[in-house]
Design a protein around this motif. Structure first.
Motif, PDB file in Angstrom:
ATOM      1  N   ALA A 176     -13.318  -1.912  -1.505  1.00  0.00           N
ATOM      2  CA  ALA A 176     -12.520  -2.887  -1.980  1.00  0.00           C
ATOM      3  C   ALA A 176     -11.548  -2.766  -3.218  1.00  0.00           C
ATOM      4  CB  ALA A 176     -13.467  -4.016  -2.606  1.00  0.00           C
ATOM      5  N   GLY A 177     -10.490  -3.292  -3.253  1.00  0.00           N
ATOM      6  CA  GLY A 177      -9.546  -2.717  -4.500  1.00  0.00           C
ATOM      7  C   GLY A 177      -8.237  -3.697  -4.086  1.00  0.00           C
ATOM      8  N   TRP A 178      -7.400  -3.383  -5.139  1.00  0.00           N
ATOM      9  CA  TRP A 178      -6.217  -4.007  -5.077  1.00  0.00           C
ATOM     10  C   TRP A 178      -5.173  -3.312  -4.325  1.00  0.00           C
ATOM     11  CZ3 TRP A 178      -5.783  -8.492  -7.243  1.00  0.00           C
ATOM     12  CH2 TRP A 178      -6.895  -9.141  -8.521  1.00  0.00           C
ATOM     13  N   TYR A 179      -4.737  -4.019  -3.329  1.00  0.00           N
ATOM     14  CA  TYR A 179      -3.889  -3.472  -2.349  1.00  0.00           C
ATOM     15  C   TYR A 179      -2.611  -4.336  -2.270  1.00  0.00           C
ATOM     16  CZ  TYR A 179      -2.579  -1.838   2.293  1.00  0.00           C
ATOM     17  OH  TYR A 179      -1.889  -0.918   3.621  1.00  0.00           O
ATOM     18  N   ALA A 180      -1.490  -3.117  -2.065  1.00  0.00           N
ATOM     19  CA  ALA A 180       0.024  -3.743  -2.271  1.00  0.00           C
ATOM     20  C   ALA A 180       0.462  -3.477  -0.553  1.00  0.00           C
ATOM     21  CB  ALA A 180       0.705  -2.941  -3.106  1.00  0.00           C
ATOM     22  N   ARG A 217       3.347  -4.229   0.525  1.00  0.00           N
ATOM     23  CA  ARG A 217       4.691  -3.471   0.605  1.00  0.00           C
ATOM     24  C   ARG A 217       4.285  -1.930   0.585  1.00  0.00           C
ATOM     25  NH1 ARG A 217       8.792  -4.823  -3.890  1.00  0.00           N
ATOM     26  NH2 ARG A 217       8.431  -2.471  -4.639  1.00  0.00           N
ATOM     27  N   ASP A 218       3.644  -1.490  -0.305  1.00  0.00           N
ATOM     28  CA  ASP A 218       3.494  -0.034  -0.476  1.00  0.00           C
ATOM     29  C   ASP A 218       2.612   0.602   0.445  1.00  0.00           C
ATOM     30  OD1 ASP A 218       5.041  -0.555  -2.510  1.00  0.00           O
ATOM     31  OD2 ASP A 218       3.656  -0.181  -4.166  1.00  0.00           O
ATOM     32  N   GLU A 219       1.814  -0.244   0.957  1.00  0.00           N
ATOM     33  CA  GLU A 219       0.805   0.232   1.819  1.00  0.00           C
ATOM     34  C   GLU A 219      -0.442   1.080   1.085  1.00  0.00           C
ATOM     35  OE1 GLU A 219       2.907   1.619   5.086  1.00  0.00           O
ATOM     36  OE2 GLU A 219       2.529  -0.127   6.360  1.00  0.00           O
ATOM     37  N   ALA A 220      -0.728   0.879   0.006  1.00  0.00           N
ATOM     38  CA  ALA A 220      -1.453   1.493  -0.922  1.00  0.00           C
ATOM     39  C   ALA A 220      -2.340   0.562  -1.753  1.00  0.00           C
ATOM     40  CB  ALA A 220      -0.703   2.527  -1.733  1.00  0.00           C
ATOM     41  N   PHE A 221      -3.434   1.635  -2.246  1.00  0.00           N
ATOM     42  CA  PHE A 221      -4.383   0.783  -3.112  1.00  0.00           C
ATOM     43  C   PHE A 221      -3.948   1.326  -4.696  1.00  0.00           C
ATOM     44  CE2 PHE A 221      -6.982   0.215   0.809  1.00  0.00           C
ATOM     45  CZ  PHE A 221      -7.376  -1.044   0.235  1.00  0.00           C
ATOM     46  N   TYR A 222      -4.134   0.341  -5.634  1.00  0.00           N
ATOM     47  CA  TYR A 222      -4.006   0.780  -6.882  1.00  0.00           C
ATOM     48  C   TYR A 222      -5.408   0.392  -7.865  1.00  0.00           C
ATOM     49  CZ  TYR A 222       0.618   1.168  -5.680  1.00  0.00           C
ATOM     50  OH  TYR A 222       2.166   1.480  -5.143  1.00  0.00           O
ATOM     51  N   GLY A 223      -5.521   1.199  -8.905  1.00  0.00           N
ATOM     52  CA  GLY A 223      -6.524   0.762  -9.764  1.00  0.00           C
ATOM     53  C   GLY A 223      -6.107  -0.139 -10.648  1.00  0.00           C
ATOM     54  N   GLU A 224      -7.133  -0.761 -11.012  1.00  0.00           N
ATOM     55  CA  GLU A 224      -7.175  -2.094 -12.095  1.00  0.00           C
ATOM     56  C   GLU A 224      -6.146  -1.534 -13.303  1.00  0.00           C
ATOM     57  OE1 GLU A 224      -9.716  -5.052 -11.835  1.00  0.00           O
ATOM     58  OE2 GLU A 224      -7.918  -5.789 -13.154  1.00  0.00           O
TER      59      GLU A 224
END
Length: 532
Positions: free
Chosen positions: A126-130, A132-139
């Motif tokens: 689970a995570g924050w997914y963009a 558009r960037d097709e990538a996960f980001y940290g909080e």
RNA sequence: GGCGGGGUAGCUCAGCUGGUUAGAGCAGUGGAAUCAUAAUCCACGUGUCGGGGGUUCGAGUCCCUCUCCCGCUACCA
């Protein structure tokens, strides 16, 4: 026959095909190539592996953008790296691609081993997914957007997503990894990198997501076709695939694994020094002996990036300065492990001072005198004087010195040591002054010229790992047969009386192109667009 | 912020467990030689060893402090 020789297995990373080869790729492989050649010449049974990493979403996207299916696409771009291998005279014994059947089989085998060992479990990632960037980001990377939404550093909107994922129990490996680093102090080099890795592991480890369901271009997870194996487990496994995994009883696996060295750029050290040994130990396989993290190059003092447009093309570089000249420069200019700067000025400096003036001219001045004053035949040594013996000893001691340096990947120090002997040989000629002896004592002149030629022979043999082409030509001019060019042949001196070919300069000086005709990777940048 | 590594001649850097006048390469100046790709060889540096304080018979080398720089601080490869 190969059974009695010590083996040496070394690897480059597999290069991600979503990029064209640049100086960083060339540098990593070059370091391995020099080491591989050194070990072969020194009697080792060498296995030198490089290849391409061809899975992942970026590749799939690029293939789609190119209107090709992923396999056809990777067939094409992988070729760029094979071309580099030829262009830079790399002597790899194998070229592995992660899309090959042998590798897919190997990945699935290690996966099953890890599952059987209880090292892999199904959970959810689970995570924050963009999107558009097709990538996960940290909080901590996120900022609050206008309407309560979270915004990624790229400006893309992110959403909280959860997907099923298999995890590797990395968290359980902290103590075992620390114990492993402790028991194997040379596992990570340079030492500063080792400290960083240990510090990272001491900070605690989280389980690692090792599968994805959001795209399909990867190795299918055994018994769960919804998942593909995620990058690092897939990519790192290539190192064992290439020596025969999963057939661990096979001769090649038993012979070459564990690898002696994984050469990597500092950006991917953690994956090799933390995840990889954990994966391997988890699967009951011995970890490699060493991971060496080398530094990066800047271009004329500037960080290299696509957006700056200052990427250095290895093929252009070799065309502009000469392949062996560039190989020499890259390995000589900086202490291996450190970052380095590629500048035209420094490159030309090395070409002129070290190669043309010191080494090239040493060979040329001595061979010319033999050609002109000894009828083109190698003279005899006579009874060696103290000076002769001192010089020959210096050259004779060099192999032991180089072994020590190559053993720890200190290419720059190996070359420095070599140049100490080159300097001694130039001084010797000046002191002995064979041009004077020609009139007063021709026999002694012959002995001096013989001594220099013999020293040049040894220097050329020992410098083959870094400059194979040029040193081959130098040995040709010394009349050294092809089968007398390995380190064992160092003990067999030149045969007096041998007819030598007409000497020719091996290292030309760099000639600046005519004004206005200037071009090339290190030339002044053309006016940069200011549009934004 | 935390952890780690650095700040030594114009430039790039060596200087291990503290001890003779702090070194190398490059760049610069002068000279020698003339075999050689105008290459080679020799000679030449008044460097606050980042600042300050301390330990010691003695510190670039240990301790404290200040300052500046860099790396690492996980799932883009």
């Amino acid at each position: 026959m190969s059974g009695s020789r010590p083996r040496y297995y070394l690897t480059t990373p597999i290069y991600y095909v979503n990029d064209v080869p640049h100086i960083g790729h060339a540098y990593t492989t070059l370091a391995c190539d020099a080491l591989a050649r050194f070990m072969r010449l020194d009697g080792h049974d060498v296995r030198f592996l490089t290849g391409t990493d061809e899975h992942g979403q970026k590749v799939a996207n690029s293939a789609r953008a190119a209107g090709m299916d992923p396999q056809a696409f990777t067939d094409r771009v992988s070729q760029n790296f094979r071309d580099l291998t030829d262009a830079w005279n790399f002597s790899n014994d194998d070229f592995i691609r992660t899309t090959e059947a042998r590798h897919i089989r190997s990945c699935q085998a290690i996966w099953r081993k890890l599952v059987a060992a209880g090292e892999i479990y199904l959970g959810s990632y689970a995570g924050w997914y963009a999107v558009r960037d097709e990538a996960f980001y940290g909080e901590n990377e996120l900022q609050d957007g206008p309407d309560g939404k979270k915004i990624a550093p790229s400006g893309a909107e992110v959403e909280w997503v959860e997907e099923p994922s298999y995890f590797f129990k990395l968290s359980a490996w902290q103590d075992r990894l620390l114990a492993f680093y402790q028991a194997n102090p040379d596992f990570i080099l340079p030492e500063s990198r080792r400290n960083e890795v240990i510090s990272f592991v001491k900070g605690g480890l989280r389980d690692l997501s090792v599968s994805r369901t959001t795209f399909k271009w990867g190795v299918p997870v055994p018994d769960d076709p919804d998942h593909i194996m995620y990058v690092w487990l897939d990519a790192l496994t290539n190192y064992i695939t290439a020596v025969g995994y999963p057939e661990t009883e096979r001769e090649s696996f038993k012979r070459y694994w564990p690898a002696d060295l994984h050469m990597v750029g500092k950006d991917i050290l953690r994956f090799h020094a933390v995840y990889w040994p954990a994966f391997l130990m988890g699967a009951g396989i011995d970890p490699p002996h060493r991971v060496y993290a080398h530094g990066w190059w800047t271009n004329e003092g500037e960080k290299i990036s696509k957006s700056l447009g200052n990427v250095i093309d290895p093929l252009e570089l070799a065309a502009k300065y000469g392949l062996d000249q560039v190989r020499y420069f890259l390995l000589r200019e900086v202490p291996f492990g450190n970052d380095g700067d590629f500048s035209h000025r420094a490159m030309v400096g090395r070409m002129t001072n070290d190669l043309a003036n010191d080494f090239g001219n040493l060979a040329q001045r001595s061979l010319s005198m033999i050609a002109k004053n000894c009828g083109g035949r190698l003279p005899g040594p006579g009874a060696p004087s103290d000076a002769d013996r001192a010089l020959l000893d210096a050259a004779g001691d060099l192999l032991a010195r180089l072994r020590g340096e190559y053993r720890v990947q200190a290419f720059n120090r190996a070359l420095e040591a070599t140049w100490e002997v080159i300097g001694a040989a130039n001084r010797y000629i000046d002191e002995q002054a064979p041009w004077t002896l020609r009139k007063t004592d021709p026999a002694r002149m012959g002995a001096v010229l013989y001594t220099v030629a013999e020293v040049v022979r040894r220097l050329a043999i020992l410098s083959q790992p870094v400059m194979p082409g040029s040193m081959g030509r130098m040995l040709d001019q010394l009349g050294v047969p092809d089968d007398a060019r390995d380190f064992a042949a160092l003990a067999v001196p030149l045969a007096p009386g041998t007819t030598l070919p007409q000497p020719q300069g091996v290292f030309p000086r760099y000639v600046e192109p005519e004004a206005g005709a200037d071009r090339g990777p290190a030339g002044p940048a053309p006016g940069r667009s200011t549009s934004h």
